[in-house]
Design an enzyme around this catalytic site. Structure first.
Site, mmCIF file in Angstrom:
data_model
loop_
_atom_site.group_PDB
_atom_site.id
_atom_site.type_symbol
_atom_site.label_atom_id
_atom_site.label_comp_id
_atom_site.label_asym_id
_atom_site.label_seq_id
_atom_site.Cartn_x
_atom_site.Cartn_y
_atom_site.Cartn_z
ATOM 1 N N ARG A 150 -34.492 -2.711 -52.793
ATOM 2 C CA ARG A 150 -33.806 -3.093 -51.564
ATOM 3 C C ARG A 150 -33.023 -4.387 -51.724
ATOM 4 O O ARG A 150 -32.903 -5.161 -50.775
ATOM 5 C CB ARG A 150 -34.796 -3.201 -50.423
ATOM 6 C CG ARG A 150 -34.843 -1.908 -49.703
ATOM 7 C CD ARG A 150 -35.820 -1.822 -48.573
ATOM 8 N NE ARG A 150 -36.406 -0.517 -48.750
ATOM 9 C CZ ARG A 150 -37.707 -0.295 -48.850
ATOM 10 N NH1 ARG A 150 -38.558 -1.278 -48.727
ATOM 11 N NH2 ARG A 150 -38.130 0.905 -49.055
ATOM 12 N N ASP A 207 -37.363 8.760 -57.283
ATOM 13 C CA ASP A 207 -36.624 8.732 -56.021
ATOM 14 C C ASP A 207 -35.173 9.011 -56.409
ATOM 15 O O ASP A 207 -34.510 8.162 -57.004
ATOM 16 C CB ASP A 207 -36.776 7.371 -55.321
ATOM 17 C CG ASP A 207 -36.772 7.517 -53.802
ATOM 18 O OD1 ASP A 207 -36.284 8.563 -53.313
ATOM 19 O OD2 ASP A 207 -37.247 6.596 -53.115
ATOM 20 N N ARG A 215 -41.404 11.626 -41.143
ATOM 21 C CA ARG A 215 -41.737 10.221 -41.324
ATOM 22 C C ARG A 215 -40.501 9.356 -41.490
ATOM 23 O O ARG A 215 -39.430 9.838 -41.838
ATOM 24 C CB ARG A 215 -42.707 10.018 -42.487
ATOM 25 C CG ARG A 215 -42.289 10.583 -43.799
ATOM 26 C CD ARG A 215 -43.570 11.001 -44.567
ATOM 27 N NE ARG A 215 -43.303 11.294 -45.958
ATOM 28 C CZ ARG A 215 -42.753 12.434 -46.373
ATOM 29 N NH1 ARG A 215 -42.375 13.351 -45.505
ATOM 30 N NH2 ARG A 215 -42.555 12.639 -47.660
ATOM 31 N N ASP A 273 -35.936 2.783 -60.105
ATOM 32 C CA ASP A 273 -34.637 3.086 -59.523
ATOM 33 C C ASP A 273 -33.526 2.403 -60.320
ATOM 34 O O ASP A 273 -33.765 1.427 -61.022
ATOM 35 C CB ASP A 273 -34.582 2.581 -58.071
ATOM 36 C CG ASP A 273 -35.513 3.357 -57.150
ATOM 37 O OD1 ASP A 273 -35.705 4.568 -57.396
ATOM 38 O OD2 ASP A 273 -36.043 2.755 -56.203
ATOM 39 N N ARG A 319 -35.252 9.897 -43.302
ATOM 40 C CA ARG A 319 -34.775 10.859 -44.295
ATOM 41 C C ARG A 319 -35.644 12.107 -44.305
ATOM 42 O O ARG A 319 -35.147 13.208 -44.422
ATOM 43 C CB ARG A 319 -34.788 10.192 -45.670
ATOM 44 C CG ARG A 319 -34.539 11.141 -46.821
ATOM 45 C CD ARG A 319 -34.380 10.392 -48.131
ATOM 46 N NE ARG A 319 -33.300 9.427 -48.046
ATOM 47 C CZ ARG A 319 -33.277 8.274 -48.707
ATOM 48 N NH1 ARG A 319 -34.279 7.943 -49.497
ATOM 49 N NH2 ARG A 319 -32.262 7.445 -48.582
ATOM 50 N N TYR A 320 -36.951 11.898 -44.223
ATOM 51 C CA TYR A 320 -37.875 13.032 -44.257
ATOM 52 C C TYR A 320 -38.152 13.470 -42.832
ATOM 53 O O TYR A 320 -38.180 12.639 -41.916
ATOM 54 C CB TYR A 320 -39.186 12.615 -44.941
ATOM 55 C CG TYR A 320 -38.970 12.079 -46.339
ATOM 56 C CD1 TYR A 320 -38.795 12.954 -47.405
ATOM 57 C CD2 TYR A 320 -38.910 10.709 -46.581
ATOM 58 C CE1 TYR A 320 -38.574 12.471 -48.678
ATOM 59 C CE2 TYR A 320 -38.693 10.223 -47.854
ATOM 60 C CZ TYR A 320 -38.528 11.104 -48.903
ATOM 61 O OH TYR A 320 -38.312 10.627 -50.161
ATOM 62 N N CYS A 350 -39.775 -11.881 -48.323
ATOM 63 C CA CYS A 350 -41.027 -11.535 -49.012
ATOM 64 C C CYS A 350 -41.679 -12.824 -49.505
ATOM 65 O O CYS A 350 -41.011 -13.840 -49.663
ATOM 66 C CB CYS A 350 -40.751 -10.658 -50.231
ATOM 67 S SG CYS A 350 -39.805 -9.175 -49.893
ATOM 68 N N CYS A 374 -36.036 -5.394 -57.320
ATOM 69 C CA CYS A 374 -36.192 -4.827 -55.980
ATOM 70 C C CYS A 374 -35.152 -3.756 -55.669
ATOM 71 O O CYS A 374 -33.952 -3.978 -55.777
ATOM 72 C CB CYS A 374 -36.102 -5.928 -54.931
ATOM 73 S SG CYS A 374 -36.384 -5.306 -53.266
ATOM 74 N N LYS A 383 -37.911 11.543 -52.673
ATOM 75 C CA LYS A 383 -38.894 11.447 -53.745
ATOM 76 C C LYS A 383 -39.242 12.828 -54.281
ATOM 77 O O LYS A 383 -39.513 13.745 -53.513
ATOM 78 C CB LYS A 383 -40.164 10.790 -53.203
ATOM 79 C CG LYS A 383 -39.970 9.385 -52.703
ATOM 80 C CD LYS A 383 -41.297 8.805 -52.238
ATOM 81 C CE LYS A 383 -41.156 7.386 -51.757
ATOM 82 N NZ LYS A 383 -40.382 7.291 -50.483
ATOM 83 N N CYS A 427 -38.979 -9.977 -56.388
ATOM 84 C CA CYS A 427 -39.072 -9.243 -57.652
ATOM 85 C C CYS A 427 -37.650 -9.002 -58.128
ATOM 86 O O CYS A 427 -36.801 -8.588 -57.346
ATOM 87 C CB CYS A 427 -39.753 -7.899 -57.420
ATOM 88 S SG CYS A 427 -41.219 -8.050 -56.383
HETATM 89 C C1 LIG Z 1 -40.914 6.669 -49.488
HETATM 90 C C2 LIG Z 1 -40.370 6.900 -48.182
HETATM 91 C C3 LIG Z 1 -41.156 7.409 -47.158
HETATM 92 C C4 LIG Z 1 -42.621 7.764 -47.352
HETATM 93 O O1 LIG Z 1 -42.764 8.820 -48.284
HETATM 94 P P1 LIG Z 1 -44.223 9.271 -48.803
HETATM 95 O O2 LIG Z 1 -43.917 10.275 -49.873
HETATM 96 O O3 LIG Z 1 -44.942 9.841 -47.653
HETATM 97 O O4 LIG Z 1 -44.917 8.064 -49.351
HETATM 98 C C5 LIG Z 1 -40.557 7.616 -45.940
HETATM 99 N N1 LIG Z 1 -39.243 7.356 -45.744
HETATM 100 C C6 LIG Z 1 -38.450 6.881 -46.732
HETATM 101 C C7 LIG Z 1 -37.011 6.664 -46.475
HETATM 102 C C8 LIG Z 1 -38.980 6.618 -47.990
HETATM 103 O O5 LIG Z 1 -38.208 6.142 -48.949
HETATM 104 S S1 SF4 Z 2 -40.128 -5.149 -54.416
HETATM 105 FE FE1 SF4 Z 2 -38.549 -6.057 -53.061
HETATM 106 S S2 SF4 Z 2 -39.379 -5.785 -50.996
HETATM 107 FE FE2 SF4 Z 2 -41.109 -5.546 -52.410
HETATM 108 S S3 SF4 Z 2 -42.003 -7.626 -52.589
HETATM 109 FE FE3 SF4 Z 2 -40.537 -7.354 -54.276
HETATM 110 S S4 SF4 Z 2 -38.658 -8.255 -53.486
HETATM 111 FE FE4 SF4 Z 2 -39.955 -7.842 -51.714
#
Ligand SMILES: *Cc1c(COP(=O)(O)O)cnc(C)c1O
Ligand code: SF4
Length: 455
Positions: free
Chosen positions: A171, A384, A153, A347, A149-150, A162, A169, A391, A166
């Site tokens: 994800r 986010d 990175r 989120d 996305r960025y 995991c 989560c 972010k 949590c």
């Molecule tokens: C959070 C995130 C990152 C890393 O972002 P930083 O601001 O450098 O911590 C990179 N890619 C994705 C998709 C993210 O959600």
């Molecule tokens: S937040 Fe999601 S990915 Fe992170 S440890 Fe918890 S369950 Fe796993």
């Protein structure tokens, strides 16, 4: 001092400026706290903290939890939990370490229970603008398990399991077992998927930074830590990466007992250093009560072996949404050489509306944190944004209406010219505004008005 929650309570009575507050973050419990759990009453310290014991004895069902806790809580709690799980996007998995740190005299109010065990009696209706994968991580994935996305990175999801699950989560679309409500995208740790990710990264010279996440890299085998680490180090344009794991917060003993895993991590960090590249660990503590003497021993070991650790917390109602808890968390992390990097506004995730709080609340907490300790140990409070705007510093909104709970952000580096929303939880708004949110047309007009003001 018995526990971190006692610390917080005592500090609250004492007030800011009192030595009780100044030193609360240093009092780490070293008692045999697990012995109050019937199933662990006869387990010795070394056995209890070993990663083998922790992994083998992490309950993954209400039945198993009931066997472990025995009569510590009554049948009403289990019924509430069963009902809560029916609406939850995450299955349960909780480590004996966390289970033992919960105050079972007050499970409804306990900040650790709140994060891992959903109770129907506390759940709220989801926000009407909630969608699964609300950050659009799947939409920004050129290959399965890599979100780019960025510009410089990328986020690499190495696996989908995991050490704990949590309930909040982000994800939940991929992580953990399927639940009643969610059939998950599978992202297993396998060579052919990883090689697609590595090929993509090799083809993108602008990527300098990779977040190696999951799931959770605590669940990768030592050989897999080496494989991922070595491969990324060998890509010339990749200058730094982070191994992301909640592990230190939920089973710190692994750092002390799983010598192969730690050696693999340290070897990658060391080789990175020789190549003038930065390899670090990012972890996820949310409450000071997750940090004990064992955490200190584990973090001391990582410090000795030259591993930098940073923390990314999530702001959660009833867990850490007050000044004192957040101050003690930040100072306790700093004390253990864990740098508090981010605090995320929660989120929008299915079934956890009770955990979210308002943008205004978080920004107020941030004000009281800044100045309490070194600037490099003061976390940035991050939203986010919905729909993949990325972010943003919570303070940097283009518009925020505390009455309607609508915030609008822009994102010049990710999607220039567009606007992205964040929404306060509806139950925190005035009753007449809550009514407006129930009406689709009203909702639309509030959102349009916010966009218009944002410009
Ligand atoms: C959070 C995130 C990152 C890393 O972002 P930083 O601001 O450098 O911590 C990179 N890619 C994705 C998709 C993210 O959600
Ligand atoms: S937040 Fe999601 S990915 Fe992170 S440890 Fe918890 S369950 Fe796993």
């Amino acid at each position: 001092m018995e526990s971190a929650s006692v610390d917080v309570a005592q500090a609250a009575i004492a007030g800011v400026g009192d030595p009780e507050v100044a030193f609360a973050h240093r009092r780490l419990r070293r008692d045999a706290f697990w012995k109050t759990i019937p199933a662990y009453a006869n387990v010795d310290e070394n056995t209890f903290h070993s990663h083998v014991f922790q992994a083998r004895n992490s309950p993954t069902s209400v039945e198993r939890l009931q066997e472990v806790l025995g009569g510590l809580v009554g049948p009403a709690f289990y019924a509430d939990l069963r009902e809560g799980l029916r609406r939850a996007p995450m299955s349960i998995r909780i480590s004996p370490y966390i289970l033992s740190l919960i105050d079972w005299n007050d499970p409804y109010g306990d900040p650790l229970r709140t994060q891992f065990l959903p109770l129907a009696s506390q759940q709220l209706p989801d926000h009407p603008e909630l969608h699964l994968d609300s950050l659009n991580e799947l939409g920004d994935s050129p290959v399965p398990g890599l979100t780019h996305r960025y510009p410089d990175r990328a986020l690499f999801l190495t696996l989908d399991t995991c050490p704990v699950y949590c309930r909040f989560c982000t994800r939940s679309y991929a992580v953990g077992l399927d639940t009643d409500g969610v059939e998950k995208v599978r992202l297993s740790a396998n060579r052919s998927r990883w090689s697609q990710v590595f090929d993509y990264l090799r083809s993108r010279p602008e990527v300098e930074d990779v977040v190696v996440s999951g799931g959770d890299v605590y669940n990768l085998r030592a050989a897999q830590i080496r494989e991922v680490g070595e491969t990324l180090l060998d890509i010339p344009h990749i200058r730094r990466f982070r191994f992301a794991t909640k592990g230190p917060a939920v089973m710190p003993g692994k750092i002390l007992s799983d010598v192969d895993w730690v050696d693999a991590l340290v070897d990658v960090v060391d080789r990175g250093r020789r190549m003038h590249k930065e390899v670090v660990m990012h972890t996820h503590f949310n409450h000071p009560g997750e940090i004990t003497g064992v955490t200190q021993d584990a973090m001391d070991l990582l410090t000795e072996r030259g591993v930098t650790v940073r923390n990314q917390a999530v702001l959660q109602r009833g867990v850490n949404d007050d000044t004192l808890t957040m101050q003690i968390l930040v100072k306790r992390l700093s004390y253990l050489n864990i740098q508090p990097y981010y605090v995320f506004f929660h989120d929008l995730v299915q079934g956890v509306e009770d955990l979210r709080t308002t943008l205004g609340t978080g920004l107020d907490i941030e004000k009281t944190l800044r100045g309490a300790t070194a600037g490099f140990n003061t976390p940035t409070f991050i939203v986010d944004t919905l729909g993949g705007g990325g972010k943003r510093d919570g303070h940097s909104y283009e518009h925020y209406n505390e009455e309607t709970g609508i915030a609008v952000f822009s994102s010049p580096t990710v999607r220039p010219g567009e606007h992205f929303f964040y929404f306060d939880p509806i139950d925190c708004l005035a009753p007449d505004v809550q009514q407006r949110w129930k009406d689709t047309n009203e909702r639309q007009s509030m959102m349009e008005e916010a966009l218009a003001v944002a410009g």
